[in-house]
Design a protein around this motif. Structure first.
Motif, PDB file in Angstrom:
ATOM      1  N   UNK A  19     -44.238  16.647 -34.175  1.00 57.83           N
ATOM      2  CA  UNK A  19     -43.177  15.741 -34.592  1.00 57.83           C
ATOM      3  C   UNK A  19     -42.624  16.200 -35.927  1.00 57.83           C
ATOM      4  N   UNK A  20     -41.404  15.769 -36.204  1.00 61.75           N
ATOM      5  CA  UNK A  20     -40.779  16.112 -37.478  1.00 61.75           C
ATOM      6  C   UNK A  20     -41.608  15.564 -38.621  1.00 61.75           C
ATOM      7  N   UNK A  21     -41.689  16.332 -39.697  1.00 59.98           N
ATOM      8  CA  UNK A  21     -42.394  15.879 -40.884  1.00 59.98           C
ATOM      9  C   UNK A  21     -41.572  14.860 -41.652  1.00 59.98           C
ATOM     10  N   UNK A  22     -40.274  15.112 -41.705  1.00 59.01           N
ATOM     11  CA  UNK A  22     -39.413  14.251 -42.494  1.00 59.01           C
ATOM     12  C   UNK A  22     -38.937  13.072 -41.669  1.00 59.01           C
ATOM     13  N   UNK A  23     -38.764  11.975 -42.352  1.00 54.90           N
ATOM     14  CA  UNK A  23     -38.253  10.791 -41.690  1.00 54.90           C
ATOM     15  C   UNK A  23     -37.053  10.306 -42.486  1.00 54.90           C
ATOM     16  N   UNK A  24     -35.900  10.340 -41.882  1.00 53.29           N
ATOM     17  CA  UNK A  24     -34.679   9.874 -42.524  1.00 53.29           C
ATOM     18  C   UNK A  24     -34.123   8.742 -41.676  1.00 53.29           C
ATOM     19  N   UNK A  25     -34.127   7.548 -42.234  1.00 51.55           N
ATOM     20  CA  UNK A  25     -33.666   6.372 -41.510  1.00 51.55           C
ATOM     21  C   UNK A  25     -32.222   6.510 -41.059  1.00 51.55           C
ATOM     22  N   UNK A  26     -31.423   7.230 -41.828  1.00 50.74           N
ATOM     23  CA  UNK A  26     -29.995   7.328 -41.536  1.00 50.74           C
ATOM     24  C   UNK A  26     -29.659   8.500 -40.624  1.00 50.74           C
ATOM     25  N   UNK A  27     -30.621   9.306 -40.295  1.00 51.92           N
ATOM     26  CA  UNK A  27     -30.380  10.383 -39.344  1.00 51.92           C
ATOM     27  C   UNK A  27     -30.453   9.797 -37.947  1.00 51.92           C
ATOM     28  N   UNK A  63     -18.884   2.195 -33.292  1.00 58.61           N
ATOM     29  CA  UNK A  63     -20.182   2.377 -33.935  1.00 58.61           C
ATOM     30  C   UNK A  63     -19.993   2.393 -35.455  1.00 58.61           C
ATOM     31  N   UNK A  64     -21.079   2.478 -36.164  1.00 59.92           N
ATOM     32  CA  UNK A  64     -21.053   2.617 -37.617  1.00 59.92           C
ATOM     33  C   UNK A  64     -21.628   3.987 -37.938  1.00 59.92           C
ATOM     34  N   UNK A  65     -20.850   4.839 -38.599  1.00 61.48           N
ATOM     35  CA  UNK A  65     -21.317   6.194 -38.905  1.00 61.48           C
ATOM     36  C   UNK A  65     -22.419   6.129 -39.966  1.00 61.48           C
ATOM     37  N   UNK A  66     -23.247   7.172 -40.065  1.00 62.17           N
ATOM     38  CA  UNK A  66     -24.343   7.168 -41.044  1.00 62.17           C
ATOM     39  C   UNK A  66     -23.868   7.008 -42.493  1.00 62.17           C
ATOM     40  N   UNK A  67     -22.713   7.556 -42.850  1.00 59.36           N
ATOM     41  CA  UNK A  67     -22.212   7.425 -44.217  1.00 59.36           C
ATOM     42  C   UNK A  67     -21.847   5.968 -44.520  1.00 59.36           C
ATOM     43  N   UNK A  68     -21.161   5.319 -43.621  1.00 59.87           N
ATOM     44  CA  UNK A  68     -20.801   3.905 -43.827  1.00 59.87           C
ATOM     45  C   UNK A  68     -22.043   3.022 -43.836  1.00 59.87           C
ATOM     46  N   UNK A  69     -23.050   3.384 -43.053  1.00 54.35           N
ATOM     47  CA  UNK A  69     -24.304   2.629 -43.059  1.00 54.35           C
ATOM     48  C   UNK A  69     -24.989   2.744 -44.422  1.00 54.35           C
ATOM     49  N   UNK A  70     -25.007   3.960 -44.993  1.00 49.50           N
ATOM     50  CA  UNK A  70     -25.583   4.155 -46.328  1.00 49.50           C
ATOM     51  C   UNK A  70     -24.819   3.351 -47.374  1.00 49.50           C
ATOM     52  N   UNK A  71     -23.491   3.364 -47.281  1.00 51.75           N
ATOM     53  CA  UNK A  71     -22.662   2.617 -48.233  1.00 51.75           C
ATOM     54  C   UNK A  71     -22.934   1.121 -48.093  1.00 51.75           C
ATOM     55  N   UNK A 110     -16.840  14.355 -42.791  1.00 55.34           N
ATOM     56  CA  UNK A 110     -16.650  12.926 -43.016  1.00 55.34           C
ATOM     57  C   UNK A 110     -17.888  12.189 -43.527  1.00 55.34           C
ATOM     58  N   UNK A 111     -19.067  12.727 -43.303  1.00 51.92           N
ATOM     59  CA  UNK A 111     -20.276  12.041 -43.742  1.00 51.92           C
ATOM     60  C   UNK A 111     -20.631  12.356 -45.189  1.00 51.92           C
ATOM     61  N   UNK A 112     -19.880  13.243 -45.842  1.00 49.37           N
ATOM     62  CA  UNK A 112     -20.126  13.615 -47.234  1.00 49.37           C
ATOM     63  C   UNK A 112     -19.113  12.893 -48.119  1.00 49.37           C
ATOM     64  N   UNK A 113     -19.566  11.822 -48.772  1.00 50.18           N
ATOM     65  CA  UNK A 113     -18.661  11.012 -49.586  1.00 50.18           C
ATOM     66  C   UNK A 113     -19.330  10.584 -50.889  1.00 50.18           C
ATOM     67  N   UNK A 114     -18.500  10.320 -51.873  1.00 47.78           N
ATOM     68  CA  UNK A 114     -18.983   9.703 -53.108  1.00 47.78           C
ATOM     69  C   UNK A 114     -19.047   8.200 -52.868  1.00 47.78           C
ATOM     70  N   UNK A 115     -20.201   7.621 -53.176  1.00 45.61           N
ATOM     71  CA  UNK A 115     -20.362   6.175 -53.025  1.00 45.61           C
ATOM     72  C   UNK A 115     -19.875   5.432 -54.264  1.00 45.61           C
ATOM     73  N   UNK A 116     -20.167   6.005 -55.432  1.00 45.62           N
ATOM     74  CA  UNK A 116     -19.764   5.334 -56.659  1.00 45.62           C
ATOM     75  C   UNK A 116     -19.940   6.216 -57.876  1.00 45.62           C
ATOM     76  N   UNK A 117     -19.234   5.864 -58.936  1.00 43.74           N
ATOM     77  CA  UNK A 117     -19.360   6.544 -60.227  1.00 43.74           C
ATOM     78  C   UNK A 117     -19.522   5.438 -61.261  1.00 43.74           C
ATOM     79  N   UNK A 118     -20.661   5.456 -61.955  1.00 42.35           N
ATOM     80  CA  UNK A 118     -20.888   4.427 -62.965  1.00 42.35           C
ATOM     81  C   UNK A 118     -21.311   5.044 -64.291  1.00 42.35           C
TER      82      UNK A 118
END
Length: 169
Positions: A19-27, A63-71, A110-118
């Protein structure tokens, strides 16, 4: 005379499925139905990848894309810290470079976006830029470093699937 050993040697079998070692909820575990369109940003999943396609097809699954889900979850994959006295004096120019680079990258991915700048307190403390993608965070750090030199560090945490990029000058 009988020999005993506390450890027994077991050869490693390379033909076993692991099995994969890494676990990414958004993948995504499986590809969405084709065509699918994100209900938030309008990105379309077609030909095996997310892409900007203008108007989504009529029969596209919603559907909801992974980037929008992260946002939506406010759970960034990348953190880019940009700061220092040089940044304080040239912040508008550096942030314009970052936005331009992110816009250019986002046009292709499309999945590569800036979420915010603070802002991080004082002007020389800099800013924190959060991204939906590890690769975008790395690319932003590389772009600033290439343009303005300075100190650039990457900290990747495998368990969290997050990248922290620090640039200072």
């Amino acid at each position: 005379m009988k020999q005993t050993s506390e450890t027994t040697f077991h050869p490693v079998r390379r033909d076993q499925l692991r099995e994969e070692r890494e676990h990414d909820t958004y993948r995504q575990q499986q590809k969405p139905a084709e065509p699918s369109a994100c209900v938030e940003c309008g990105a379309v999943f077609h030909a095996g990848r997310w892409q900007w396609a203008g108007e989504p097809p009529e029969k596209a699954a919603k559907v909801l894309c992974p980037a929008c889900q992260r946002i939506r979850d406010d759970f960034p994959a990348g953190f880019v810290y940009v700061g220092g006295p040089f940044f304080a004096a040239n912040s508008e120019e550096i942030l314009a470079l970052i936005r331009h680079h992110a816009q250019k990258e986002g046009a292709e991915h499309p999945l590569a976006r800036i979420m915010g700048i603070q802002e991080e307190g004082r002007a020389e403390d800099g800013v924190l830029i959060t991204t939906t993608d590890l690769h975008l965070a790395r690319d932003l750090g590389d772009a600033v470093h290439k343009a303005y030199h300075g100190e650039l560090d990457f900290h990747y945490n495998e368990g969290e699937q997050r990248l922290r990029v620090h640039w200072r000058r």
